[in-house]
Design a protein around this motif. Sequence first.
Motif, PDB file in Angstrom:
ATOM      1  N   VAL A 224     -14.829   2.285   3.252  1.00  0.00           N
ATOM      2  CA  VAL A 224     -14.187   2.649   3.655  1.00  0.00           C
ATOM      3  C   VAL A 224     -12.360   2.992   3.181  1.00  0.00           C
ATOM      4  N   ASP A 225     -12.332   1.883   2.348  1.00  0.00           N
ATOM      5  CA  ASP A 225     -10.729   2.681   1.773  1.00  0.00           C
ATOM      6  C   ASP A 225     -10.772   1.717   0.240  1.00  0.00           C
ATOM      7  N   VAL A 226      -9.950   2.645  -0.803  1.00  0.00           N
ATOM      8  CA  VAL A 226      -9.933   1.420  -2.013  1.00  0.00           C
ATOM      9  C   VAL A 226      -8.495   2.113  -2.263  1.00  0.00           C
ATOM     10  N   ALA A 227      -8.073   0.956  -3.070  1.00  0.00           N
ATOM     11  CA  ALA A 227      -6.769   0.214  -3.028  1.00  0.00           C
ATOM     12  C   ALA A 227      -6.876  -0.388  -4.792  1.00  0.00           C
ATOM     13  N   ALA A 228      -6.022   0.737  -5.240  1.00  0.00           N
ATOM     14  CA  ALA A 228      -5.641   0.806  -6.823  1.00  0.00           C
ATOM     15  C   ALA A 228      -5.244  -0.564  -7.013  1.00  0.00           C
ATOM     16  N   ALA A 229      -5.638  -1.217  -7.591  1.00  0.00           N
ATOM     17  CA  ALA A 229      -4.955  -2.521  -8.766  1.00  0.00           C
ATOM     18  C   ALA A 229      -3.446  -1.836  -8.786  1.00  0.00           C
ATOM     19  N   GLN A 230      -2.478  -3.445  -8.500  1.00  0.00           N
ATOM     20  CA  GLN A 230      -1.345  -3.205  -8.705  1.00  0.00           C
ATOM     21  C   GLN A 230      -0.270  -4.300  -9.140  1.00  0.00           C
ATOM     22  N   ARG A 231       0.576  -4.655  -9.368  1.00  0.00           N
ATOM     23  CA  ARG A 231       1.861  -5.607  -9.686  1.00  0.00           C
ATOM     24  C   ARG A 231       3.002  -5.515  -8.707  1.00  0.00           C
ATOM     25  N   VAL A 232       3.282  -6.113  -8.249  1.00  0.00           N
ATOM     26  CA  VAL A 232       4.054  -6.578  -7.256  1.00  0.00           C
ATOM     27  C   VAL A 232       5.420  -7.939  -7.566  1.00  0.00           C
TER      28      VAL A 232
END
Length: 180
Positions: A150-158
Amino acid sequence: MVRRRARSAVLLLALLGPALVACTDDPTPQIADPTPTASTSAPEPTTSTSPSPAPLTPEETVRAWFTAWSLALVSGDTVMVRELSSVRCASCIRLVKKVESVYDRGARYDTDGWRTRRLTPAPEQSDSPIYVMQVVQGERTLLDASGQVVDVAAAQRVPMRMTLEKVDAQWVVANLEILT
């Protein structure tokens, strides 16, 4: 709470392990005689000889929260995250409700979860411990009930800040915020 469950699981395995290993291929079960026998003495009360686990330190609580959150993302089980979160932690509640909503409708996440990097006490200390950290949010794929992406969110540093408070002698997350 996390340590208590882990220790309980280890203790359970230690107690049941020998019984499980003792199983044989003997086809005839050993069944005790069901006829009652008279007992002349009252049973002895049992007492626990194992000490209760020490509460988590503030830093251990932070790490345990992120471990529990990562587990919740991949399983939908939010019990441990809720136990490690204050009822006043609005950001924690929002995150938990989002995961519960996904799993309640049969969808799921595929992710490596969140990991902390450079976890350090914040310079602005108060009565409650405050930590700042880089959080690595693994790539997250949302799959619907049929397994379709349905959806893909990229890896990230927060960058995040986590404030703790003590509730019933245990540290819990009182606030989780993204730093900008």
